[in-house]
Scaffold this motif. Sequence first.
Motif, PDB file in Angstrom:
ATOM      1  N   GLU A 165       0.835  -1.214   0.000  1.00  0.00           N
ATOM      2  CA  GLU A 165       0.000   0.000   0.000  1.00  0.00           C
ATOM      3  C   GLU A 165       0.864   1.257   0.000  1.00  0.00           C
ATOM      4  N   ASP A 166       1.984   1.199   0.704  1.00  0.00           N
ATOM      5  CA  ASP A 166       2.902   2.340   0.751  1.00  0.00           C
ATOM      6  C   ASP A 166       3.412   2.663  -0.645  1.00  0.00           C
ATOM      7  N   LEU A 167       3.736   1.638  -1.430  1.00  0.00           N
ATOM      8  CA  LEU A 167       4.224   1.850  -2.786  1.00  0.00           C
ATOM      9  C   LEU A 167       3.143   2.448  -3.687  1.00  0.00           C
ATOM     10  N   GLU A 168       1.869   2.080  -3.428  1.00  0.00           N
ATOM     11  CA  GLU A 168       0.778   2.612  -4.247  1.00  0.00           C
ATOM     12  C   GLU A 168       0.370   4.020  -3.820  1.00  0.00           C
ATOM     13  N   ASP A 206       5.080   8.265  -3.386  1.00  0.00           N
ATOM     14  CA  ASP A 206       6.090   8.218  -4.451  1.00  0.00           C
ATOM     15  C   ASP A 206       7.460   8.695  -3.999  1.00  0.00           C
ATOM     16  N   GLY A 207       7.629   8.973  -2.684  1.00  0.00           N
ATOM     17  CA  GLY A 207       8.920   9.402  -2.176  1.00  0.00           C
ATOM     18  C   GLY A 207       9.167  10.894  -2.256  1.00  0.00           C
ATOM     19  N   SER A 208       8.211  11.649  -2.760  1.00  0.00           N
ATOM     20  CA  SER A 208       8.380  13.106  -2.835  1.00  0.00           C
ATOM     21  C   SER A 208       8.205  13.713  -1.447  1.00  0.00           C
ATOM     22  N   ALA A 209       8.468  15.008  -1.346  1.00  0.00           N
ATOM     23  CA  ALA A 209       8.340  15.682  -0.055  1.00  0.00           C
ATOM     24  C   ALA A 209       6.899  15.676   0.427  1.00  0.00           C
ATOM     25  N   GLU A 210       5.937  15.720  -0.520  1.00  0.00           N
ATOM     26  CA  GLU A 210       4.526  15.714  -0.144  1.00  0.00           C
ATOM     27  C   GLU A 210       4.014  14.304   0.136  1.00  0.00           C
ATOM     28  N   ARG A 211       4.610  13.321  -0.528  1.00  0.00           N
ATOM     29  CA  ARG A 211       4.129  11.928  -0.381  1.00  0.00           C
ATOM     30  C   ARG A 211       5.300  11.004  -0.079  1.00  0.00           C
ATOM     31  N   PRO A 212       5.925  11.136   1.089  1.00  0.00           N
ATOM     32  CA  PRO A 212       7.099  10.306   1.420  1.00  0.00           C
ATOM     33  C   PRO A 212       6.680   8.864   1.741  1.00  0.00           C
ATOM     34  N   TYR A 213       7.619   7.950   1.489  1.00  0.00           N
ATOM     35  CA  TYR A 213       7.384   6.556   1.869  1.00  0.00           C
ATOM     36  C   TYR A 213       7.497   6.391   3.382  1.00  0.00           C
ATOM     37  N   PHE A 214       6.727   5.440   3.925  1.00  0.00           N
ATOM     38  CA  PHE A 214       6.782   5.129   5.356  1.00  0.00           C
ATOM     39  C   PHE A 214       7.733   3.969   5.652  1.00  0.00           C
ATOM     40  N   LEU A 250      13.909   0.863   1.546  1.00  0.00           N
ATOM     41  CA  LEU A 250      14.019   1.868   0.481  1.00  0.00           C
ATOM     42  C   LEU A 250      15.213   1.589  -0.424  1.00  0.00           C
ATOM     43  N   SER A 251      16.350   1.274   0.186  1.00  0.00           N
ATOM     44  CA  SER A 251      17.557   1.027  -0.602  1.00  0.00           C
ATOM     45  C   SER A 251      17.441  -0.267  -1.406  1.00  0.00           C
ATOM     46  N   LEU A 252      16.846  -1.309  -0.793  1.00  0.00           N
ATOM     47  CA  LEU A 252      16.678  -2.571  -1.512  1.00  0.00           C
ATOM     48  C   LEU A 252      15.718  -2.429  -2.685  1.00  0.00           C
ATOM     49  N   MET A 253      14.692  -1.576  -2.514  1.00  0.00           N
ATOM     50  CA  MET A 253      13.714  -1.356  -3.576  1.00  0.00           C
ATOM     51  C   MET A 253      14.152  -0.256  -4.539  1.00  0.00           C
ATOM     52  N   SER A 273      12.343  14.069   1.237  1.00  0.00           N
ATOM     53  CA  SER A 273      12.411  14.742   2.542  1.00  0.00           C
ATOM     54  C   SER A 273      13.068  13.808   3.542  1.00  0.00           C
ATOM     55  N   PRO A 274      13.771  14.374   4.530  1.00  0.00           N
ATOM     56  CA  PRO A 274      14.414  13.522   5.535  1.00  0.00           C
ATOM     57  C   PRO A 274      13.364  12.779   6.348  1.00  0.00           C
TER      58      PRO A 274
END
Length: 711
Positions: free
Chosen positions: A677-680, A683-691, A697-700, A706-707
């Motif tokens: 669900e996190d991937l869907e 997208d990793g942007s500042a507004e929509r960061p991954y949890f 993150l590195s493996l994928m 954003s930090p």
Amino acid sequence: MELEEKNPESKYGESRKFDPNFKGPIQNRGCTDILCCILFILALFGYFAVGILAWSQGDPRKVIYPTDSRGQFCGQAGTPLEKKPLLFYFNILKCASPLVLLEFQCPTTQLCVEKCPDRYMTLVKAKLGKKEDHEYYTQYCKEGTNFTKLSPPEILRDSLCPAMLLPSKAFTRRCLPALGKLKGGVVVVGNETAFYDDDNNRVNATDVLEASKKSNVVLEARQVAMRIFEDYTQSWHWILLGLVIAMVVSLIFIVLLRFLAAVMVWVMIVLVIIVIGYGIFHCYMEYASLKGEPGADVSIQDLGLQTDFSVYLQIRQTWLAFMIILAIVEFIIILLLIFLRKRIMIAIALIKEASRAVGHVMSAMFYPLLTFALLAVVIAYWAVTAVFLSTSNEQIYKVFNNSECPFSRDTCDPKTFNTSNVSVQCPDAECLFAFYGGETLYHRYLILFQFYNVFLFFWCANFVTALGQVTLSGAFASYYWAFKKPDDIPAYPIFSSLGRALRYHTGSLAFGSLILSLVQVIRVILEYLDHKLKGAQNKFAKFLLSCMKCCFWCLEKCIKFLNRNAYIMIAIYGKNFCTSARDAFFLLMRNIIRVAVLDKVTDFLLFLGKLLIVGIVGIFSFFFFSGRIKAVEDAAPTLNYYWVPILTVVVGSYLIAHGFFSVYAMCVDTLFLCFLEDLERNDGSAERPYFMSQNLLSLMKKSNDSPKSVD
């Protein structure tokens, strides 16, 4: 190493959209599947009613104590037969009748006695003998028999005393002839090969042996059961010690997995291969050592079924079979590891994340204790109710006779039998206790009560399992969707998740467990039909039944998989069962490649962990109970079957390891769905960061602009 779905099909629903307000399990939710909740509560009230009715009608003493011809319990405390715990057969030869197999009742007078006969004596010899012989023989006559005044023909006509007494021994509270064998296989009873009854008929000891076997249909099985029971009484404290060791090893493994996930996974893989390899080596050494030994080349088929199972370990074919089985398992594991070597790193990362989640939600490790306790209550209630239901029948008496009689096997009343027309037309007939039954309304529907007991057992057991899955998945979802771990993890996540499940989703849990229970009950019915058709000659019916059993087995596995993922969605979004099952299924289908190569790989690795714990504890228990460790050889108990405690320890170790690893498995499955669900959603942007964590993150090959604070 990135596992992307190129063209997720629209038929599996739209991908999850970004929601800035979504922070994990929904707090503002409502009750779901209320109708099923009401149905489940009514079913529980009905279950309690069946239990109360069974407890008021049943009598477990019918299972514990043997019953004489009047239906009285031998040896029951507080009755006139308290000091007469053993059941004596007037004519054990009649137990060779096929009637025993049809009605489980021997067609001869049965009497409760204080002790079994210890010498051979006929009725005539007792009448002509001394006073001591009279007193001895009277012990085995019906109460109130005037032994001195009545003649032998009168006594035998009214079935007041047996025609002869044979040396007997008590077995399962029944007096059975003291059978033995001389050299050459000659059967004897008290060192005698033959006897003569009062009609001067020769009775061979082999005839007595046949009758003794049929007097107790499961005699051999009970012998094995008695020996196994003796082994448990001798080794129970060592078994408990083995289970404690299994628990300690499981805890150590889980703790090490928390801090050294990658190392422990590879160590686990190597150790599993080594343990199974040692098993192959040991089986080969045993196989080679038996070469040339007398009788070692006998096949298992020629040996047949033996009650002394240690005999099988003395033949080479047994060790050859063990060696082949272990070699096949070893080959399959190595083959899987070769093909899945590229996916193991991602699986290790997921296990690492699960280790962190378990570390932050340590109370999850103790939740299986609650599940075990609730399941123990369910099993105990079902077992007690089943015993009371099976013993709630009334005493049924039937006419038993040796000659032609029109009333044979008819129901009779022992109080009025001697004055009835039956005793006039059939002088040798007797009114004896046959079995427990009844013709009241309760007894007519007794089979339905028993079926209801089985069905509610499955429903309640599946409900308890579902409650545990929803509780754990809700707690671990709270961990995943916490942006700053562990600061954003809510307090007491296990208790919060359990409260939400019971307050809002009892109906959904009941719905999912009901579907699974229906399939399981159908499987039980198919197994029952298969047992009944074993002697049938219709090969098409057997084939059709086998196909149905296979199909319903597959259906049960599919439903368990769908239910598990549906419960995760219920814990997160708080929707009803059908909607949650659909969303979970569509989410998995949109990411079917990841499901195949990632989620199942982690399941395989966790299974290897359970296999390793069972293997370690099983090997040590084998060497201890078989007396092969010289240092503790004197401490090992003397057993009939040393495999009994070994098998108990192995099965118990697996259940303990499964209890601990089930928390990990539920954590992995929850994090995996959250990960999808996190991937869907993001997208990793500042507004929509991954949890997800930095490792994932590195493996994928993903990153957050954003930090992000990760554990």
